[in-house]
Design a protein around this motif. Structure first.
Motif, PDB file in Angstrom:
ATOM      1  N   ASP A 182       7.689  21.296   9.383  1.00 47.35           N
ATOM      2  CA  ASP A 182       7.818  20.655   9.869  1.00 47.35           C
ATOM      3  C   ASP A 182       6.829  19.173   9.900  1.00 47.35           C
ATOM      4  O   ASP A 182       6.607  18.360  11.265  1.00 47.35           O
ATOM      5  CB  ASP A 182       8.699  21.211  11.047  1.00 47.35           C
ATOM      6  N   LEU A 183       5.748  18.945   8.571  1.00 47.61           N
ATOM      7  CA  LEU A 183       5.234  18.338   8.746  1.00 47.61           C
ATOM      8  C   LEU A 183       5.091  17.486   7.067  1.00 47.61           C
ATOM      9  O   LEU A 183       5.683  18.204   6.266  1.00 47.61           O
ATOM     10  CB  LEU A 183       3.429  18.862   8.708  1.00 47.61           C
ATOM     11  N   TYR A 184       4.693  16.055   6.721  1.00 47.05           N
ATOM     12  CA  TYR A 184       4.708  15.121   6.379  1.00 47.05           C
ATOM     13  C   TYR A 184       3.794  14.922   5.218  1.00 47.05           C
ATOM     14  O   TYR A 184       2.780  14.027   6.242  1.00 47.05           O
ATOM     15  CB  TYR A 184       5.922  13.725   6.613  1.00 47.05           C
ATOM     16  N   TYR A 185       3.271  15.033   4.304  1.00 46.27           N
ATOM     17  CA  TYR A 185       2.106  13.891   3.442  1.00 46.27           C
ATOM     18  C   TYR A 185       2.824  12.862   2.206  1.00 46.27           C
ATOM     19  O   TYR A 185       4.179  13.208   2.062  1.00 46.27           O
ATOM     20  CB  TYR A 185       1.942  14.835   2.211  1.00 46.27           C
ATOM     21  N   ILE A 186       3.120  11.633   3.232  1.00 46.56           N
ATOM     22  CA  ILE A 186       3.491  10.636   2.473  1.00 46.56           C
ATOM     23  C   ILE A 186       2.269   9.553   2.156  1.00 46.56           C
ATOM     24  O   ILE A 186       1.457   9.577   1.734  1.00 46.56           O
ATOM     25  CB  ILE A 186       3.865   9.337   3.035  1.00 46.56           C
ATOM     26  N   GLY A 187       2.498   9.734   0.382  1.00 44.48           N
ATOM     27  CA  GLY A 187       1.385   8.962  -0.619  1.00 44.48           C
ATOM     28  C   GLY A 187       2.769   8.490  -1.929  1.00 44.48           C
ATOM     29  O   GLY A 187       3.508   8.338  -2.236  1.00 44.48           O
ATOM     30  N   GLN A 188       1.513   7.435  -2.483  1.00 41.96           N
ATOM     31  CA  GLN A 188       2.217   6.745  -3.281  1.00 41.96           C
ATOM     32  C   GLN A 188       1.810   6.774  -4.789  1.00 41.96           C
ATOM     33  O   GLN A 188       0.072   7.077  -5.012  1.00 41.96           O
ATOM     34  CB  GLN A 188       1.157   5.047  -3.181  1.00 41.96           C
ATOM     35  N   SER A 240      13.896  -1.097  -4.411  1.00 41.52           N
ATOM     36  CA  SER A 240      13.575  -0.344  -2.943  1.00 41.52           C
ATOM     37  C   SER A 240      13.551  -1.446  -2.290  1.00 41.52           C
ATOM     38  O   SER A 240      14.094  -1.296  -0.860  1.00 41.52           O
ATOM     39  CB  SER A 240      11.954   0.201  -3.018  1.00 41.52           C
ATOM     40  N   GLY A 241      13.591  -2.729  -3.066  1.00 43.77           N
ATOM     41  CA  GLY A 241      13.728  -3.853  -1.552  1.00 43.77           C
ATOM     42  C   GLY A 241      11.893  -4.322  -1.182  1.00 43.77           C
ATOM     43  O   GLY A 241      11.900  -5.121  -0.447  1.00 43.77           O
ATOM     44  N   PHE A 242      10.932  -3.234  -1.689  1.00 43.38           N
ATOM     45  CA  PHE A 242      10.047  -3.980  -0.838  1.00 43.38           C
ATOM     46  C   PHE A 242       8.767  -4.560  -1.840  1.00 43.38           C
ATOM     47  O   PHE A 242       9.272  -4.331  -2.857  1.00 43.38           O
ATOM     48  CB  PHE A 242       9.075  -2.247  -0.424  1.00 43.38           C
ATOM     49  N   ARG A 243       7.930  -5.048  -1.752  1.00 41.63           N
ATOM     50  CA  ARG A 243       7.403  -6.008  -3.108  1.00 41.63           C
ATOM     51  C   ARG A 243       6.354  -5.301  -3.245  1.00 41.63           C
ATOM     52  O   ARG A 243       5.845  -5.509  -4.049  1.00 41.63           O
ATOM     53  CB  ARG A 243       6.868  -7.469  -2.000  1.00 41.63           C
ATOM     54  N   THR A 244       5.354  -4.738  -2.233  1.00 45.47           N
ATOM     55  CA  THR A 244       4.819  -3.618  -3.038  1.00 45.47           C
ATOM     56  C   THR A 244       4.934  -2.026  -2.542  1.00 45.47           C
ATOM     57  O   THR A 244       5.320  -1.816  -1.638  1.00 45.47           O
ATOM     58  CB  THR A 244       2.835  -4.426  -2.045  1.00 45.47           C
ATOM     59  N   LEU A 245       3.844  -1.362  -3.383  1.00 45.41           N
ATOM     60  CA  LEU A 245       3.812   0.029  -3.020  1.00 45.41           C
ATOM     61  C   LEU A 245       3.169   0.146  -1.395  1.00 45.41           C
ATOM     62  O   LEU A 245       4.121   1.431  -1.249  1.00 45.41           O
ATOM     63  CB  LEU A 245       2.813   0.657  -4.100  1.00 45.41           C
ATOM     64  N   ASN A 246       2.102  -1.023  -1.224  1.00 39.77           N
ATOM     65  CA  ASN A 246       1.414  -0.565   0.265  1.00 39.77           C
ATOM     66  C   ASN A 246       2.729  -0.520   0.695  1.00 39.77           C
ATOM     67  O   ASN A 246       2.236  -0.004   1.991  1.00 39.77           O
ATOM     68  CB  ASN A 246       0.350  -1.226   0.490  1.00 39.77           C
ATOM     69  N   ASP A 247       2.813  -1.884   0.848  1.00 40.56           N
ATOM     70  CA  ASP A 247       4.531  -1.584   2.063  1.00 40.56           C
ATOM     71  C   ASP A 247       5.115  -0.920   1.951  1.00 40.56           C
ATOM     72  O   ASP A 247       6.221  -0.087   3.228  1.00 40.56           O
ATOM     73  CB  ASP A 247       5.358  -3.140   1.267  1.00 40.56           C
ATOM     74  N   LEU A 248       5.746  -0.317   0.843  1.00 42.35           N
ATOM     75  CA  LEU A 248       6.535   0.538   0.351  1.00 42.35           C
ATOM     76  C   LEU A 248       6.129   2.467   1.475  1.00 42.35           C
ATOM     77  O   LEU A 248       6.809   2.890   2.373  1.00 42.35           O
ATOM     78  CB  LEU A 248       7.194   0.862  -0.764  1.00 42.35           C
ATOM     79  N   GLU A 249       4.837   2.311   1.105  1.00 40.97           N
ATOM     80  CA  GLU A 249       3.970   4.082   1.506  1.00 40.97           C
ATOM     81  C   GLU A 249       3.201   3.196   2.990  1.00 40.97           C
ATOM     82  O   GLU A 249       3.753   4.620   3.635  1.00 40.97           O
ATOM     83  CB  GLU A 249       2.579   3.546   1.335  1.00 40.97           C
ATOM     84  N   ARG A 250       3.533   2.239   3.592  1.00 38.96           N
ATOM     85  CA  ARG A 250       3.063   1.947   5.298  1.00 38.96           C
ATOM     86  C   ARG A 250       4.355   2.263   5.302  1.00 38.96           C
ATOM     87  O   ARG A 250       3.997   2.677   7.285  1.00 38.96           O
ATOM     88  CB  ARG A 250       2.822   0.842   5.247  1.00 38.96           C
ATOM     89  N   HIS A 251       5.522   1.857   5.166  1.00 41.13           N
ATOM     90  CA  HIS A 251       6.376   1.730   6.107  1.00 41.13           C
ATOM     91  C   HIS A 251       7.258   3.936   6.058  1.00 41.13           C
ATOM     92  O   HIS A 251       7.618   3.896   6.983  1.00 41.13           O
ATOM     93  CB  HIS A 251       7.350   0.847   5.839  1.00 41.13           C
ATOM     94  N   SER A 252       6.609   4.243   4.536  1.00 42.74           N
ATOM     95  CA  SER A 252       7.560   5.303   4.972  1.00 42.74           C
ATOM     96  C   SER A 252       6.592   5.954   5.129  1.00 42.74           C
ATOM     97  O   SER A 252       7.266   7.169   6.401  1.00 42.74           O
ATOM     98  CB  SER A 252       7.720   5.692   3.286  1.00 42.74           C
ATOM     99  N   ILE A 253       5.428   5.979   5.774  1.00 39.99           N
ATOM    100  CA  ILE A 253       4.350   7.113   6.714  1.00 39.99           C
ATOM    101  C   ILE A 253       5.104   6.718   8.208  1.00 39.99           C
ATOM    102  O   ILE A 253       4.840   7.305   8.824  1.00 39.99           O
ATOM    103  CB  ILE A 253       2.733   6.426   7.057  1.00 39.99           C
ATOM    104  N   ASP A 254       5.061   5.684   8.265  1.00 40.29           N
ATOM    105  CA  ASP A 254       5.523   5.051   9.848  1.00 40.29           C
ATOM    106  C   ASP A 254       6.915   5.717  10.115  1.00 40.29           C
ATOM    107  O   ASP A 254       6.823   6.633  11.546  1.00 40.29           O
ATOM    108  CB  ASP A 254       6.004   3.421  10.160  1.00 40.29           C
ATOM    109  N   THR A 255       8.060   6.064   9.016  1.00 37.60           N
ATOM    110  CA  THR A 255       8.349   5.887   9.557  1.00 37.60           C
ATOM    111  C   THR A 255       9.279   7.512   9.950  1.00 37.60           C
ATOM    112  O   THR A 255      10.030   8.667  10.388  1.00 37.60           O
ATOM    113  CB  THR A 255      10.003   6.099   8.269  1.00 37.60           C
TER     114      THR A 255
END
Length: 166
Positions: free
Chosen positions: A87-93, A133-148
């Motif tokens: 039950d662990l995640y890894y998020i990357g871009q 996706s509705g996000f402007r940058t990869l960094n935004d999409l990744e940051r919010h995915s990591i938070d989610t």
């Protein structure tokens, strides 16, 4: 005069406290909306195992010298690697997400992800394209995915802002 000053001071404190509470509420609602957006994006993508990923990635368009699927359909986005066993995640871009996902399951990415994969943990993969996706940058999409998915505190993403394993 002193009573009026006390009244205005008290009233000012109430106004400031109300504004702070309202601002906290708005920020909380915004975060909730972003988390919902990320989960909707992830839930509307194909969830595959690493074995299915390798099979798809190695498909050719036929004939000698023909491009592999992964070379033709690589895309810019975020990937969500989920260790179901732990039950662990890894998020990357990545600008080429298929290449980045491949690197994690072939020993050229996050070492902890690879080790758990090699030791037999069950994994799933989801990939989200930045486009539409509705996000402007990869960094935004990744940051919010990591938070989610809370993958800093309860996952393989070790430190905020560390791109060495992304």
């Amino acid at each position: 005069m002193e009573v009026i000053f006390i009244f205005f001071a008290f009233f000012s404190v109430i106004i400031v406290a109300s504004l702070v509470a309202y601002n906290d509420y708005k920020i909380s609602k915004l975060k909730e909306n972003i988390r919902s957006q990320i989960k909707d994006l992830a839930n509307n993508t194909l969830e595959i195992t690493p074995e299915e990923f390798f099979q798809m990635r190695n498909q050719s368009f036929g004939g000698k010298g023909r491009a592999l699927y992964a070379n033709k359909y690589n895309f810019e986005g975020v990937y969500i690697l989920y260790n179901v066993s732990k039950d662990l995640y890894y998020i990357g871009q990545g600008k080429q997400v298929l290449n980045r996902v491949n690197s994690h399951f072939t020993g050229k990415g996050n070492g902890d992800v690879y080790a758990d994969y090699k030791y037999g943990d069950y994994w799933t993969i989801r990939m989200i394209s930045l486009e539409n996706s509705g996000f402007r940058t990869l960094n935004d999409l990744e940051r919010h995915s990591i938070d989610t998915y809370n993958s800093y505190e309860k996952g393989y993403n070790k430190t905020r802002g560390n791109k060495s394993n992304a």
